[in-house]
Design a protein around this motif. Structure first.
Motif, PDB file in Angstrom:
ATOM      1  N   THR A  27       0.826  -1.207   0.000  1.00 22.21           N
ATOM      2  CA  THR A  27       0.000   0.000   0.000  1.00 22.21           C
ATOM      3  C   THR A  27       0.859   1.254   0.000  1.00 22.21           C
ATOM      4  N   TRP A  28       1.940   1.239   0.778  1.00 19.60           N
ATOM      5  CA  TRP A  28       2.858   2.383   0.776  1.00 19.60           C
ATOM      6  C   TRP A  28       3.465   2.586  -0.605  1.00 19.60           C
ATOM      7  N   ARG A  29       3.878   1.487  -1.257  1.00 23.87           N
ATOM      8  CA  ARG A  29       4.454   1.595  -2.606  1.00 23.87           C
ATOM      9  C   ARG A  29       3.423   2.161  -3.575  1.00 23.87           C
ATOM     10  N   GLY A  30       2.201   1.648  -3.486  1.00 20.04           N
ATOM     11  CA  GLY A  30       1.160   2.131  -4.378  1.00 20.04           C
ATOM     12  C   GLY A  30       0.876   3.609  -4.191  1.00 20.04           C
ATOM     13  N   ASP A  31       0.805   4.058  -2.950  1.00 22.31           N
ATOM     14  CA  ASP A  31       0.545   5.478  -2.703  1.00 22.31           C
ATOM     15  C   ASP A  31       1.697   6.350  -3.171  1.00 22.31           C
ATOM     16  N   PHE A  32       2.925   5.853  -3.018  1.00 21.74           N
ATOM     17  CA  PHE A  32       4.083   6.626  -3.485  1.00 21.74           C
ATOM     18  C   PHE A  32       4.047   6.739  -5.006  1.00 21.74           C
ATOM     19  N   GLY A  33       3.866   5.611  -5.700  1.00 22.12           N
ATOM     20  CA  GLY A  33       3.818   5.644  -7.159  1.00 22.12           C
ATOM     21  C   GLY A  33       2.620   6.414  -7.664  1.00 22.12           C
ATOM     22  N   GLY A  34       1.465   6.218  -7.010  1.00 25.19           N
ATOM     23  CA  GLY A  34       0.265   6.915  -7.434  1.00 25.19           C
ATOM     24  C   GLY A  34       0.323   8.411  -7.208  1.00 25.19           C
ATOM     25  N   ALA A  35       1.084   8.842  -6.215  1.00 26.22           N
ATOM     26  CA  ALA A  35       1.221  10.284  -5.963  1.00 26.22           C
ATOM     27  C   ALA A  35       1.773  11.016  -7.173  1.00 26.22           C
ATOM     28  N   LEU A  36       2.550  10.318  -7.988  1.00 28.14           N
ATOM     29  CA  LEU A  36       3.155  10.923  -9.170  1.00 28.14           C
ATOM     30  C   LEU A  36       2.281  10.775 -10.406  1.00 28.14           C
ATOM     31  N   GLY A  37       1.117  10.095 -10.269  1.00 30.93           N
ATOM     32  CA  GLY A  37       0.308   9.759 -11.425  1.00 30.93           C
ATOM     33  C   GLY A  37      -0.284  10.946 -12.148  1.00 30.93           C
ATOM     34  N   ASP A  38      -0.491  12.054 -11.460  1.00 32.55           N
ATOM     35  CA  ASP A  38      -1.151  13.215 -12.059  1.00 32.55           C
ATOM     36  C   ASP A  38      -0.149  14.270 -12.534  1.00 32.55           C
ATOM     37  N   LEU A  39       1.141  13.954 -12.490  1.00 31.24           N
ATOM     38  CA  LEU A  39       2.139  14.975 -12.831  1.00 31.24           C
ATOM     39  C   LEU A  39       2.107  15.366 -14.302  1.00 31.24           C
ATOM     40  N   GLY A  40       1.576  14.492 -15.172  1.00 32.79           N
ATOM     41  CA  GLY A  40       1.479  14.855 -16.579  1.00 32.79           C
ATOM     42  C   GLY A  40       0.593  16.068 -16.795  1.00 32.79           C
ATOM     43  N   THR A  41      -0.435  16.214 -15.976  1.00 34.38           N
ATOM     44  CA  THR A  41      -1.296  17.398 -16.040  1.00 34.38           C
ATOM     45  C   THR A  41      -0.690  18.577 -15.298  1.00 34.38           C
ATOM     46  N   LEU A  42      -0.089  18.312 -14.150  1.00 32.58           N
ATOM     47  CA  LEU A  42       0.412  19.393 -13.296  1.00 32.58           C
ATOM     48  C   LEU A  42       1.665  20.057 -13.851  1.00 32.58           C
ATOM     49  N   LEU A  43       2.636  19.246 -14.306  1.00 38.57           N
ATOM     50  CA  LEU A  43       3.952  19.789 -14.640  1.00 38.57           C
ATOM     51  C   LEU A  43       3.948  20.833 -15.748  1.00 38.57           C
ATOM     52  N   PRO A  44       3.258  20.604 -16.901  1.00 34.55           N
ATOM     53  CA  PRO A  44       3.326  21.620 -17.956  1.00 34.55           C
ATOM     54  C   PRO A  44       2.838  22.983 -17.495  1.00 34.55           C
ATOM     55  N   PHE A  45       1.732  23.013 -16.734  1.00 31.71           N
ATOM     56  CA  PHE A  45       1.210  24.290 -16.262  1.00 31.71           C
ATOM     57  C   PHE A  45       2.096  24.879 -15.170  1.00 31.71           C
ATOM     58  N   LEU A  46       2.625  24.031 -14.306  1.00 29.52           N
ATOM     59  CA  LEU A  46       3.486  24.517 -13.238  1.00 29.52           C
ATOM     60  C   LEU A  46       4.707  25.234 -13.810  1.00 29.52           C
ATOM     61  N   VAL A  47       5.371  24.595 -14.759  1.00 32.51           N
ATOM     62  CA  VAL A  47       6.545  25.204 -15.388  1.00 32.51           C
ATOM     63  C   VAL A  47       6.141  26.446 -16.173  1.00 32.51           C
ATOM     64  N   GLY A  48       5.009  26.358 -16.897  1.00 24.54           N
ATOM     65  CA  GLY A  48       4.578  27.501 -17.690  1.00 24.54           C
ATOM     66  C   GLY A  48       4.228  28.710 -16.845  1.00 24.54           C
ATOM     67  N   PHE A  49       3.509  28.507 -15.743  1.00 27.03           N
ATOM     68  CA  PHE A  49       3.158  29.626 -14.871  1.00 27.03           C
ATOM     69  C   PHE A  49       4.408  30.292 -14.306  1.00 27.03           C
ATOM     70  N   ILE A  50       5.392  29.472 -13.923  1.00 23.58           N
ATOM     71  CA  ILE A  50       6.598  30.029 -13.309  1.00 23.58           C
ATOM     72  C   ILE A  50       7.491  30.694 -14.348  1.00 23.58           C
ATOM     73  N   VAL A  51       7.746  29.981 -15.452  1.00 23.73           N
ATOM     74  CA  VAL A  51       8.730  30.449 -16.439  1.00 23.73           C
ATOM     75  C   VAL A  51       8.145  31.513 -17.364  1.00 23.73           C
ATOM     76  N   LEU A  52       6.901  31.302 -17.831  1.00 23.37           N
ATOM     77  CA  LEU A  52       6.326  32.205 -18.830  1.00 23.37           C
ATOM     78  C   LEU A  52       5.486  33.322 -18.219  1.00 23.37           C
ATOM     79  N   ALA A  53       4.704  33.003 -17.186  1.00 17.98           N
ATOM     80  CA  ALA A  53       3.797  34.009 -16.614  1.00 17.98           C
ATOM     81  C   ALA A  53       4.418  34.781 -15.460  1.00 17.98           C
ATOM     82  N   GLY A  54       5.567  34.343 -14.974  1.00 17.45           N
ATOM     83  CA  GLY A  54       6.248  35.076 -13.911  1.00 17.45           C
ATOM     84  C   GLY A  54       5.680  34.878 -12.528  1.00 17.45           C
ATOM     85  N   VAL A  55       4.888  33.827 -12.310  1.00 18.26           N
ATOM     86  CA  VAL A  55       4.362  33.556 -10.968  1.00 18.26           C
ATOM     87  C   VAL A  55       5.511  33.144 -10.056  1.00 18.26           C
ATOM     88  N   HIS A  56       5.512  33.650  -8.829  1.00 25.46           N
ATOM     89  CA  HIS A  56       6.584  33.324  -7.893  1.00 25.46           C
ATOM     90  C   HIS A  56       6.544  31.832  -7.568  1.00 25.46           C
TER      91      HIS A  56
END
Length: 398
Positions: A27-56
């Motif tokens: 269960t611990w392994r599953g939760d650790f691996g699953g925690a990263l499961g949504d990064l495909g949606t999060l990462l592009p916007f996270l980098v874009g907001f910081i790098v392109l939009a200037g969000v702190h």
């Protein structure tokens, strides 16, 4: 045609048993691996907001980190927090706020969004609207969102075809073997390729100093010309999509996967409102929940609230002490890797809904809603409800 009714829990082959406190290694392994499961949606916007939009960086990382910890602790299940996609797409394309103070516009849009959804929750508006949306419309929204994520992933893979195709095949193989290794392996492969392609980013990562950082609130900039008008426009454009994905979609997906968890449209709206007030106060962009993120986390092995708490803790600590390092590390991930992550999220979302309709008219409602939801989930809901009403009244015939 079936009468309009709230979505109710049904027996589902993909249903996950109610989470129980456990310390088992699996269960611990599953939760650790699953925690990263949504990064495909999060990462592009996270980098874009910081790098392109200037969000702190600290502002956005703290907002996401605290929100993920809160929902993981309160609900006890894998529950994603994502950037609002209509807002993100408009800002990153500079289509809505060109020439404006983007961090201030985004923070104000988050506050406006938060107030709106709190009013919708406390007035009962969210639940009232949901009562007029049938199961076929909701499943159509979820299916359309899954297809949209797959298409977004394939578009990113186009520019990095070899790595992207190999990553998708590898992800599908790993998903069939428990899932928890899927995202860690994809990210490790992506970082290895990114380090080889862009050694200068690796050097920048190594030379970035460690220091404590504080968020950067944007309240003093709210009185700048045009900020309020741009923020209201962004918040209004996002409301239909949020209702389709972050309210109807996440409630339906929670009932499907975790039927013992108490979640209705008013509670989802209240959570959306509170975390956006937090985001706006910290100087971060608007945030929402996402059905695709939940499906991806579960497919990658997550079963309890430890998954969002783990990811939230990493983002919180990185925002306070290593925001520069995390930004450089995320920038190392190639387009093929991020595209594969998006593909996994979309694939995981679609397989739970594709076979849910019964007769020809029900399939017409589901597929029409899905097709339009690929473009905009809120418009998909409206068209699906109108189509179903027309078929039931025999104004339309198939």
């Amino acid at each position: 045609m079936p009468q309009n009714r709230p979505v109710t829990p049904t027996t589902d082959p993909h249903e996950i048993p109610s989470p129980q406190p456990t310390l088992s290694p699996a269960t611990w392994r599953g939760d650790f691996g699953g925690a990263l499961g949504d990064l495909g949606t999060l990462l592009p916007f996270l980098v874009g907001f910081i790098v392109l939009a200037g969000v702190h960086p600290t502002s956005i990382l703290l907002a996401f980190g605290l929100s993920l910890i809160a929902v993981g602790w309160r609900l006890g299940i894998p529950f994603p927090v994502q950037p609002m996609k209509a807002v993100g797409a408009a800002v990153l394309a500079s289509a809505a706020v060109a020439g404006q103070n983007m961090p201030a516009v985004l923070a104000l849009a988050a506050l406006i969004t938060g107030v709106f959804w709190l009013i919708a929750a406390w007035s009962g508006l969210a639940r009232w609207l949901a009562r007029h949306v049938s199961r076929d419309v909701v499943h159509g929204v979820v299916l359309g969102l899954g297809i949209a994520l797959i298409v977004a992933g394939l578009r990113r893979i186009q520019g990095d075809a070899v790595l992207g195709a190999a990553s998708v095949v590898l992800a599908l193989v790993l998903l069939g073997r428990g899932g928890w290794l899927t995202m860690p392996v994809l990210m490790a492969l992506g970082w290895a390729v990114g380090s080889w392609r862009q050694p200068e980013l690796l050097q920048a990562l190594a030379s970035t100093p460690w220091a404590m950082h504080l968020p950067e609130p944007q309240w003093p900039a709210f009185n700048q010309p045009g900020v309020w008008l741009a923020a209201i426009g962004l918040a209004a454009a996002q409301i239909p999509l949020t209702f389709g994905n972050a309210i109807l979609g996440i409630v339906a997906e929670t009932r499907r996967l975790f039927p013992a968890v108490t979640l209705d449209e008013n509670r989802a709206a209240r959570g959306t409102g509170l975390m956006n007030l937090l985001a706006g106060g910290l100087g971060a962009p608007p945030m929402c929940f996402g059905a695709g993120g939940m499906a991806a986390q579960v497919a990658c092995g997550a079963r309890t609230g430890r998954a969002p708490i783990f990811l939230g803790s990493v983002l919180l600590l990185a925002g306070l002490f290593a925001s520069g390092q995390l930004t450089a590390l995320l920038s190392l991930l190639p387009a093929g890797t991020i595209g594969a992550m998006l593909f996994v999220a979309g694939f995981s979302l679609t397989i739970g809904t594709a076979g849910s309709s019964r007769d020809k008219e029900a399939r017409a409602v589901l597929l029409t809603t899905a097709a339009i939801s690929v473009w905009n989930a809120g418009v998909g809901v409206v068209v699906g409800v109108l189509l179903e009403a027309g078929l039931r009244a025999r104004v339309l015939r198939i």
